[in-house]
Scaffold this motif. Structure first.
Motif, PDB file in Angstrom:
ATOM      1  N   THR A 120      -5.691   1.638  -3.206  1.00 48.49           N
ATOM      2  CA  THR A 120      -6.908   2.618  -2.886  1.00 48.49           C
ATOM      3  C   THR A 120      -6.873   3.285  -4.526  1.00 48.49           C
ATOM      4  O   THR A 120      -8.020   3.398  -4.915  1.00 48.49           O
ATOM      5  CB  THR A 120      -6.419   3.671  -1.956  1.00 48.49           C
ATOM      6  N   VAL A 121      -5.784   3.591  -5.008  1.00 48.55           N
ATOM      7  CA  VAL A 121      -5.843   3.976  -6.611  1.00 48.55           C
ATOM      8  C   VAL A 121      -6.667   3.047  -7.234  1.00 48.55           C
ATOM      9  O   VAL A 121      -7.513   3.373  -7.992  1.00 48.55           O
ATOM     10  CB  VAL A 121      -4.333   4.265  -6.926  1.00 48.55           C
ATOM     11  N   TRP A 122      -6.507   1.773  -7.206  1.00 52.25           N
ATOM     12  CA  TRP A 122      -7.201   0.908  -7.918  1.00 52.25           C
ATOM     13  C   TRP A 122      -8.698   1.078  -7.594  1.00 52.25           C
ATOM     14  O   TRP A 122      -9.524   0.887  -8.571  1.00 52.25           O
ATOM     15  CB  TRP A 122      -6.500  -0.534  -7.359  1.00 52.25           C
ATOM     16  N   THR A 123      -8.868   0.929  -6.243  1.00 51.91           N
ATOM     17  CA  THR A 123     -10.388   1.346  -6.214  1.00 51.91           C
ATOM     18  C   THR A 123     -11.138   2.146  -6.869  1.00 51.91           C
ATOM     19  O   THR A 123     -12.203   2.109  -7.385  1.00 51.91           O
ATOM     20  CB  THR A 123     -10.629   1.449  -4.514  1.00 51.91           C
ATOM     21  N   HIS A 124     -10.384   3.547  -6.694  1.00 51.13           N
ATOM     22  CA  HIS A 124     -10.837   4.679  -7.255  1.00 51.13           C
ATOM     23  C   HIS A 124     -11.045   4.425  -8.996  1.00 51.13           C
ATOM     24  O   HIS A 124     -11.750   5.107  -9.605  1.00 51.13           O
ATOM     25  CB  HIS A 124     -10.237   5.923  -6.944  1.00 51.13           C
ATOM     26  N   LEU A 125     -10.031   3.882  -9.373  1.00 43.68           N
ATOM     27  CA  LEU A 125      -9.952   3.777 -10.949  1.00 43.68           C
ATOM     28  C   LEU A 125     -11.067   3.112 -11.406  1.00 43.68           C
ATOM     29  O   LEU A 125     -11.522   3.513 -12.392  1.00 43.68           O
ATOM     30  CB  LEU A 125      -8.401   3.224 -11.245  1.00 43.68           C
ATOM     31  N   PHE A 126     -11.529   1.965 -10.687  1.00 40.17           N
ATOM     32  CA  PHE A 126     -12.576   1.435 -11.209  1.00 40.17           C
ATOM     33  C   PHE A 126     -14.041   1.548 -10.640  1.00 40.17           C
ATOM     34  O   PHE A 126     -14.929   1.072 -10.947  1.00 40.17           O
ATOM     35  CB  PHE A 126     -12.100  -0.168 -10.796  1.00 40.17           C
ATOM     36  N   GLY A 127     -13.927   2.751  -9.936  1.00 42.79           N
ATOM     37  CA  GLY A 127     -15.317   3.336  -9.361  1.00 42.79           C
ATOM     38  C   GLY A 127     -15.726   3.008  -8.149  1.00 42.79           C
ATOM     39  O   GLY A 127     -16.882   3.211  -7.795  1.00 42.79           O
ATOM     40  N   GLY A 128     -14.907   2.351  -7.108  1.00 37.65           N
ATOM     41  CA  GLY A 128     -15.381   2.059  -5.694  1.00 37.65           C
ATOM     42  C   GLY A 128     -15.601   3.369  -5.189  1.00 37.65           C
ATOM     43  O   GLY A 128     -14.905   4.417  -5.528  1.00 37.65           O
ATOM     44  N   SER A 129     -16.507   3.336  -4.436  1.00 38.77           N
ATOM     45  CA  SER A 129     -16.887   4.539  -3.425  1.00 38.77           C
ATOM     46  C   SER A 129     -16.152   4.550  -2.279  1.00 38.77           C
ATOM     47  O   SER A 129     -16.499   3.664  -1.308  1.00 38.77           O
ATOM     48  CB  SER A 129     -18.436   4.349  -3.187  1.00 38.77           C
ATOM     49  N   ALA A 130     -15.040   5.167  -2.222  1.00 41.19           N
ATOM     50  CA  ALA A 130     -14.143   5.225  -0.943  1.00 41.19           C
ATOM     51  C   ALA A 130     -13.514   6.391  -0.504  1.00 41.19           C
ATOM     52  O   ALA A 130     -13.715   7.495  -1.630  1.00 41.19           O
ATOM     53  CB  ALA A 130     -13.092   3.890  -1.072  1.00 41.19           C
ATOM     54  N   GLY A 131     -12.509   6.524   0.363  1.00 43.52           N
ATOM     55  CA  GLY A 131     -12.050   7.673   0.582  1.00 43.52           C
ATOM     56  C   GLY A 131     -10.393   7.539   0.507  1.00 43.52           C
ATOM     57  O   GLY A 131      -9.935   6.780  -0.200  1.00 43.52           O
ATOM     58  N   ARG A 132      -9.712   8.380   1.555  1.00 42.29           N
ATOM     59  CA  ARG A 132      -8.463   8.758   1.416  1.00 42.29           C
ATOM     60  C   ARG A 132      -7.743   8.418   2.790  1.00 42.29           C
ATOM     61  O   ARG A 132      -6.528   8.151   2.729  1.00 42.29           O
ATOM     62  CB  ARG A 132      -7.981  10.097   0.802  1.00 42.29           C
ATOM     63  N   GLU A 133      -8.382   8.603   3.889  1.00 41.43           N
ATOM     64  CA  GLU A 133      -7.649   8.932   4.979  1.00 41.43           C
ATOM     65  C   GLU A 133      -7.311   7.840   5.752  1.00 41.43           C
ATOM     66  O   GLU A 133      -6.203   7.652   6.287  1.00 41.43           O
ATOM     67  CB  GLU A 133      -8.501   9.750   6.078  1.00 41.43           C
ATOM     68  N   GLY A 134      -8.134   6.837   5.331  1.00 40.74           N
ATOM     69  CA  GLY A 134      -7.496   5.253   5.818  1.00 40.74           C
ATOM     70  C   GLY A 134      -6.185   4.870   5.452  1.00 40.74           C
ATOM     71  O   GLY A 134      -5.208   4.679   5.931  1.00 40.74           O
ATOM     72  N   THR A 135      -5.898   5.308   3.964  1.00 44.67           N
ATOM     73  CA  THR A 135      -4.616   5.073   3.276  1.00 44.67           C
ATOM     74  C   THR A 135      -3.525   5.885   3.754  1.00 44.67           C
ATOM     75  O   THR A 135      -2.326   5.497   4.087  1.00 44.67           O
ATOM     76  CB  THR A 135      -4.993   5.394   1.959  1.00 44.67           C
ATOM     77  N   ALA A 136      -3.771   7.369   4.019  1.00 46.34           N
ATOM     78  CA  ALA A 136      -2.821   8.161   4.486  1.00 46.34           C
ATOM     79  C   ALA A 136      -2.457   7.766   5.919  1.00 46.34           C
ATOM     80  O   ALA A 136      -1.240   7.921   6.056  1.00 46.34           O
ATOM     81  CB  ALA A 136      -3.497   9.682   4.333  1.00 46.34           C
ATOM     82  N   VAL A 137      -3.438   7.430   6.648  1.00 44.61           N
ATOM     83  CA  VAL A 137      -3.309   7.380   8.008  1.00 44.61           C
ATOM     84  C   VAL A 137      -2.264   5.710   8.053  1.00 44.61           C
ATOM     85  O   VAL A 137      -1.271   5.549   8.849  1.00 44.61           O
ATOM     86  CB  VAL A 137      -4.346   6.896   8.812  1.00 44.61           C
ATOM     87  N   GLN A 138      -2.599   4.801   7.229  1.00 47.01           N
ATOM     88  CA  GLN A 138      -1.905   3.672   7.302  1.00 47.01           C
ATOM     89  C   GLN A 138      -0.538   3.846   6.726  1.00 47.01           C
ATOM     90  O   GLN A 138       0.478   3.379   7.252  1.00 47.01           O
ATOM     91  CB  GLN A 138      -2.337   2.478   6.379  1.00 47.01           C
ATOM     92  N   MET A 139      -0.129   4.660   5.628  1.00 47.87           N
ATOM     93  CA  MET A 139       0.958   5.017   5.003  1.00 47.87           C
ATOM     94  C   MET A 139       1.917   5.359   6.255  1.00 47.87           C
ATOM     95  O   MET A 139       3.161   5.280   6.369  1.00 47.87           O
ATOM     96  CB  MET A 139       0.792   5.950   3.713  1.00 47.87           C
ATOM     97  N   GLY A 140       1.339   6.725   6.669  1.00 43.71           N
ATOM     98  CA  GLY A 140       1.987   7.503   7.495  1.00 43.71           C
ATOM     99  C   GLY A 140       2.397   6.497   8.737  1.00 43.71           C
ATOM    100  O   GLY A 140       3.705   6.704   9.282  1.00 43.71           O
ATOM    101  N   ALA A 141       1.542   5.672   9.154  1.00 40.52           N
ATOM    102  CA  ALA A 141       1.968   4.744  10.461  1.00 40.52           C
ATOM    103  C   ALA A 141       3.237   3.710  10.031  1.00 40.52           C
ATOM    104  O   ALA A 141       4.110   3.642  10.851  1.00 40.52           O
ATOM    105  CB  ALA A 141       1.018   4.057  10.925  1.00 40.52           C
ATOM    106  N   SER A 142       3.041   3.043   8.797  1.00 44.55           N
ATOM    107  CA  SER A 142       4.152   2.129   8.422  1.00 44.55           C
ATOM    108  C   SER A 142       5.342   3.026   8.230  1.00 44.55           C
ATOM    109  O   SER A 142       6.549   2.293   8.483  1.00 44.55           O
ATOM    110  CB  SER A 142       3.520   1.527   7.228  1.00 44.55           C
ATOM    111  N   ILE A 143       5.395   4.203   7.526  1.00 47.80           N
ATOM    112  CA  ILE A 143       6.563   4.926   7.450  1.00 47.80           C
ATOM    113  C   ILE A 143       7.121   5.390   8.697  1.00 47.80           C
ATOM    114  O   ILE A 143       8.395   5.121   9.208  1.00 47.80           O
ATOM    115  CB  ILE A 143       6.206   6.380   7.038  1.00 47.80           C
ATOM    116  N   ALA A 144       6.377   5.618   9.927  1.00 48.06           N
ATOM    117  CA  ALA A 144       6.901   5.932  11.127  1.00 48.06           C
ATOM    118  C   ALA A 144       7.553   4.989  11.783  1.00 48.06           C
ATOM    119  O   ALA A 144       8.490   4.891  12.374  1.00 48.06           O
ATOM    120  CB  ALA A 144       5.698   6.666  11.895  1.00 48.06           C
ATOM    121  N   ASP A 145       6.919   3.886  11.602  1.00 44.11           N
ATOM    122  CA  ASP A 145       7.452   2.373  12.271  1.00 44.11           C
ATOM    123  C   ASP A 145       8.736   2.226  11.609  1.00 44.11           C
ATOM    124  O   ASP A 145       9.481   1.716  12.117  1.00 44.11           O
ATOM    125  CB  ASP A 145       6.296   1.440  12.463  1.00 44.11           C
TER     126      ASP A 145
END
Lengths: 402, 402
Positions: free
Chosen positions: A100-125
């Motif tokens: 996601t940081v990569w996407t934003h670094l090069f100017g892709g138009s995206a958000g954050r919640e998908g990333t946070a949700v997936q990080m949280g879920a994989s940490i919880a599991d």
């Protein structure tokens, strides 16, 4: 169940939820710092955007090689909560964060919640498997990870908690996950702040009486929001489907997506549609004269970026689209501009993710309590009108909208 | 279902919900005006309190003769939503309204929400039968009546909406009732204001970081709130059961209850425990030195009043008990007094009615958004610790607390 075992179970949920919140909040903090760095770097060296196609090619190749779970993203989380399956890989967390940081670094138009949700879920599991917690608690723990990630990345703990209970199944709230989601979201938010990482401050809205004429205006407003949501979901699906049919290799698809974004960027001649776009969101609260093309262009930029396979989330771009459209509509309908922007901000993502309750609470957490009845009305009507569409194709229908 | 029928169904729900809101909001407005009159009359002529036993005797006789549905009260509403049955009598609305005003006029310690909920439900069922709306919509319409009544009587529309979706079944939220509840609550609140009837203004709480030490304090706080809730529910049941065994006629029970309240009133030597007690609630936000006996005395006054069969609700007395206890605990635990009072205010009723989400949102609507994570934590933990108790004996268990 009598008091002592109930206290034990409650204590277990609160403790494990807090632990997950500590980890997912820390992950969010790191993620936000990196994101800030990426945004700043891009803003000061805009030439970097020309490399978006190449960046896409490289990321696509890496994902194709090692990151099948990353490609399935939030849908993998929903599927795992719903039907079980193997552990959500722990490497998903760093991969989706860096991607996601990569996407934003090069100017892709995206958000954050998908990333946070997936990080949280994989940490919880990961916590579940590491501590050998019985499988029967797995669904609730993953929900807690989602709540912790979502709550901490936006600084809206109660919205995070409700999102964790609401997003898995359309039209149902998982009360069973209340305790771990609550603990994870509150501790996650605190942890993120404890690391010294803050969030964008939105204006606090003043009181506005919700009288019948305004209710009528909000219904029209909600229909427009639903239309924008359907447009976004369908365009993203269309791009995904067509690119998938024409271009075999995902890396090549991301390359083409990158080329399209760069092309559009040069055509429109402004950088405001790249990345998160927080400054434009904030300006939507001030000027009704934002221009009707603004929301549409952000919609196209985001649909291309995400449809091509770049990593990121949808929340912030959909905030942008909703706030920009709401700002314009406020002029047309005669609604105070900060209300048009504020309610619009929440409505498009609420409809796109089928989480009207979570997003209404989120708007209240960001903009103050006065927005609540207005945003609840618009989010709910937009959610109904959007039908059984969702940005999460794995989401189940618990209650048919009728 | 495609778009056109979905719009029709949504339009139907919003229209019928708004109509119910218009009626229940008007009923609430009239009720609040009468209640204000009753409170003022009693405050300026305190000798009237001596007549409470006689007033109870008279009301008990009338209720026994014509008001079986009124005696079942909110439980009748829950039962009807759950298992159907004959129409909720329309005369329930005026009877419960006048009965509650009667209670307050003579100094009984009671609240308002039971009355507003029952008026809303009987109005909604009346609309269903009058307009010959199919039976299959009945549950949702009654929920809408509850939402409209609750939302308008406290000026907290979204809490009313969620209460209508949350209170029927423990541990479940009825998304199906979303649209009519939303419309009824918003229109009900607007209607009440349009009649020129306002609500008590509570202080708006400033921001307070929810850091781990405070979280620990809130857990202790929540346990105390749960204890007070259990104490209230059990004492009310005890009084009801013993009075019911010893004294055959309900009118005589209310007479005895009235005698006990008058006796207590003379013993404690203050009138602050009679009626709603809003001034004491507001003072709980200012002074931590309220005294530990204040919450206990209000608990006893209310348990006697309601246990003896007087009409009214539980919300405001439970607000009083929670705020007074919270105010005292804030001194002991080192929590800002306005936070102790504000969170306590919501927690006891949340636990007693098994509606932690609705009451948390209510606290946010009354006290501002900053209270939300704090109150959500306390309401939820108190709700769990209270077990399968409820002030509504008809409430079903949808999810076992564990």
């Amino acid at each position: 169940m009598t008091l002592v075992p109930r206290i034990k179970v409650l204590g277990f949920w609160l403790a494990i939820g807090s632990f997950i919140g500590l980890l997912s909040g820390s992950a969010s903090a790191l993620f936000l710092v990196l994101l800030e760095w990426a945004t700043l770097t891009r803003n000061t060296n805009e030439v970097i955007v020309y490399f978006l196609p190449v960046a896409g090619l490289l990321m696509g190749w890496i994902l194709h090689r090692w990151g099948q779970s990353v490609i399935r993203g939030t849908n993998l989380v929903v599927d795992t909560i719903w039907q079980g399956g193997p552990q959500i890989p722990l490497r998903l967390a760093p991969m989706v964060m860096l991607g996601t940081v990569w996407t934003h670094l090069f100017g892709g138009s995206a958000g954050r919640e998908g990333t946070a949700v997936q990080m949280g879920a994989s940490i919880a599991d990961g916590v579940l498997y590491a501590l050998k917690i019985p499988e029967k608690y797995r669904q609730e723990l993953i929900c807690a990870g989602v709540a912790g990630g979502f709550g901490s990345v936006f600084g809206t703990p109660i919205a995070g908690m409700i999102f964790g209970m609401e997003f898995v199944v359309l039209g149902r709230l998982r009360y069973r996950a209340f305790a771990p989601c609550l603990a994870a979201a509150i501790v996650g938010d605190w942890t993120c702040h404890a690391w010294g990482v803050g969030h964008a401050a939105y204006p606090v809205l003043g009181d506005l009486s919700l009288e019948p004429i305004l209710m009528g205006k909000w219904l029209v407003f909600a229909a427009a929001m639903a239309l924008a949501t359907v447009g976004f979901i369908e365009l993203t699906h269309l791009i995904k489907a067509h690119l998938g049919r024409w271009v075999q290799h995902p890396a090549l698809r991301m390359f083409i997506g990158g080329v399209l974004v760069v092309f559009l960027w040069k055509v429109v001649g402004t950088s405001q549609y790249l990345g998160l776009g927080v400054p434009t969101i904030l300006s939507a609260f001030e000027e009704p004269g934002l221009g009707a093309q603004v929301f549409a262009l952000k919609l196209i930029f985001t649909a291309i970026t995400l449809g091509a396979g770049f990593l990121g989330g949808e929340v912030t771009p959909l905030f942008f689209i909703g706030a920009a459209l709401g700002s314009v509509l406020s002029g047309v309908l005669g609604i105070p501009v900060e209300y048009g922007a504020g309610v619009g901000l929440a409505a498009v993502f609420a409809a796109a993710s089928n989480a009207p309750l979570a997003l209404s609470v989120m708007a209240a957490e960001l903009l103050g309590i006065h927005v609540l009845p207005h945003v609840m009305l618009v989010c709910f009507v937009a959610y109904i009108l959007t039908g059984h569409r969702s940005i999460y194709s794995a989401q189940r229908v618990g209650l048919f909208k009728s």
